[in-house]
Motif scaffolding. Structure first.
Motif, mmCIF file in Angstrom:
data_model
loop_
_atom_site.group_PDB
_atom_site.id
_atom_site.type_symbol
_atom_site.label_atom_id
_atom_site.label_comp_id
_atom_site.label_asym_id
_atom_site.label_seq_id
_atom_site.Cartn_x
_atom_site.Cartn_y
_atom_site.Cartn_z
ATOM 1 N N LYS A 187 0.818 -1.263 0.028
ATOM 2 C CA LYS A 187 -0.144 -0.061 0.125
ATOM 3 C C LYS A 187 0.791 1.248 0.118
ATOM 4 C CE LYS A 187 -3.784 -2.459 0.044
ATOM 5 N NZ LYS A 187 -4.369 -2.729 -0.997
ATOM 6 N N SER A 188 1.920 1.360 0.585
ATOM 7 C CA SER A 188 2.950 2.435 0.891
ATOM 8 C C SER A 188 4.353 2.039 0.618
ATOM 9 C CB SER A 188 2.588 3.391 1.906
ATOM 10 O OG SER A 188 2.935 2.474 3.055
ATOM 11 N N GLU A 189 5.075 2.974 0.354
ATOM 12 C CA GLU A 189 6.540 2.536 -0.270
ATOM 13 C C GLU A 189 7.437 3.669 0.256
ATOM 14 O OE1 GLU A 189 8.633 0.131 -4.088
ATOM 15 O OE2 GLU A 189 6.670 0.916 -4.035
ATOM 16 N N ILE A 190 8.686 3.249 0.617
ATOM 17 C CA ILE A 190 10.094 4.046 0.692
ATOM 18 C C ILE A 190 11.115 3.641 -0.087
ATOM 19 C CG2 ILE A 190 10.640 3.423 2.726
ATOM 20 C CD1 ILE A 190 11.689 6.064 3.387
ATOM 21 N N VAL A 191 11.805 4.468 -1.129
ATOM 22 C CA VAL A 191 12.907 4.034 -1.758
ATOM 23 C C VAL A 191 14.032 4.820 -1.551
ATOM 24 C CG1 VAL A 191 13.583 3.035 -4.282
ATOM 25 C CG2 VAL A 191 11.391 2.613 -3.482
ATOM 26 N N ILE A 192 15.180 4.150 -1.055
ATOM 27 C CA ILE A 192 16.461 5.009 -1.113
ATOM 28 C C ILE A 192 17.452 4.736 -1.692
ATOM 29 C CG2 ILE A 192 18.130 5.896 0.689
ATOM 30 C CD1 ILE A 192 15.862 5.260 2.778
ATOM 31 N N PRO A 193 18.066 5.449 -2.837
ATOM 32 C CA PRO A 193 19.258 5.124 -3.308
ATOM 33 C C PRO A 193 20.668 5.073 -2.695
ATOM 34 C CG PRO A 193 18.137 7.117 -4.375
ATOM 35 C CD PRO A 193 17.660 6.889 -3.118
ATOM 36 N N ILE A 194 21.311 4.176 -2.831
ATOM 37 C CA ILE A 194 22.515 3.695 -2.027
ATOM 38 C C ILE A 194 23.574 4.128 -3.162
ATOM 39 C CG2 ILE A 194 23.869 1.905 -0.897
ATOM 40 C CD1 ILE A 194 21.111 0.579 -0.506
#
Length: 158
Positions: A115-122
């Motif tokens: 339902k929800s999401e967080i994406v973090i570039p490394i």
């Protein structure tokens, strides 16, 4: 040798992250293999924070991510640059917090329960090498606290 995680199920989100940080640091201590470290981070976050899905997508070519270590239901194997939340985060080179994935243009529904999401570039040497993708089965589950602590965890990578 890995020890069992001490799972903190009570307290604020911030308190649970604070309890998890030193445990992840211990898991990573002395280990230089990226895959092993990503796998342990994914497992620790899934177990410690009770997220629906936690994993990494690694840059496989100049225009495609490929599934890396993860915990949760089966996932999409490849994501084109700019597609879905992961591909958009990679292309924009920024953290994306999406309160409702069904409202994100071009969202890739690998699991309908997400339902929800967080994406973090490394990044390594100034270049994105992979992204951390965390999904919840609750709407609007991620905020600045998640971004702050997930980044702290990623900063522990050697």
């Amino acid at each position: 040798m890995a020890e069992d995680l001490t799972i903190v199920k009570e307290g604020t989100k911030e308190e649970r992250y604070e309890a998890l940080l030193p445990q992840i640091q211990g898991l990573l201590y002395g280990e230089t293999n990226l895959i092993a470290n990503l796998a342990n981070i994914a497992a620790a976050l899934k177990e410690g924070m009770n997220f629906f899905w936690v994993g990494f997508y690694q840059v496989d070519s100049e225009d495609e991510l490929v599934l890396g270590p993860f915990q949760g239901p089966v996932a999409c194997t490849r994501i084109k640059k700019g597609k879905g939340v992961c591909g958009a985060s990679w292309q924009r080179d920024e953290v994306l917090i999406v309160p409702n994935v069904d409202e994100f243009p071009g969202h890739i529904a690998c699991a309908s329960a997400s339902k929800s999401e967080i994406v973090i570039p490394i990044k390594k040497d100034g270049k994105t090498m992979c992204v951390l993708d965390v999904d919840s089965d609750i709407l609007a589950d991620f905020d600045e606290i998640d971004q702050k602590y997930l980044q702290k965890i990623l900063d522990l990578l050697p």
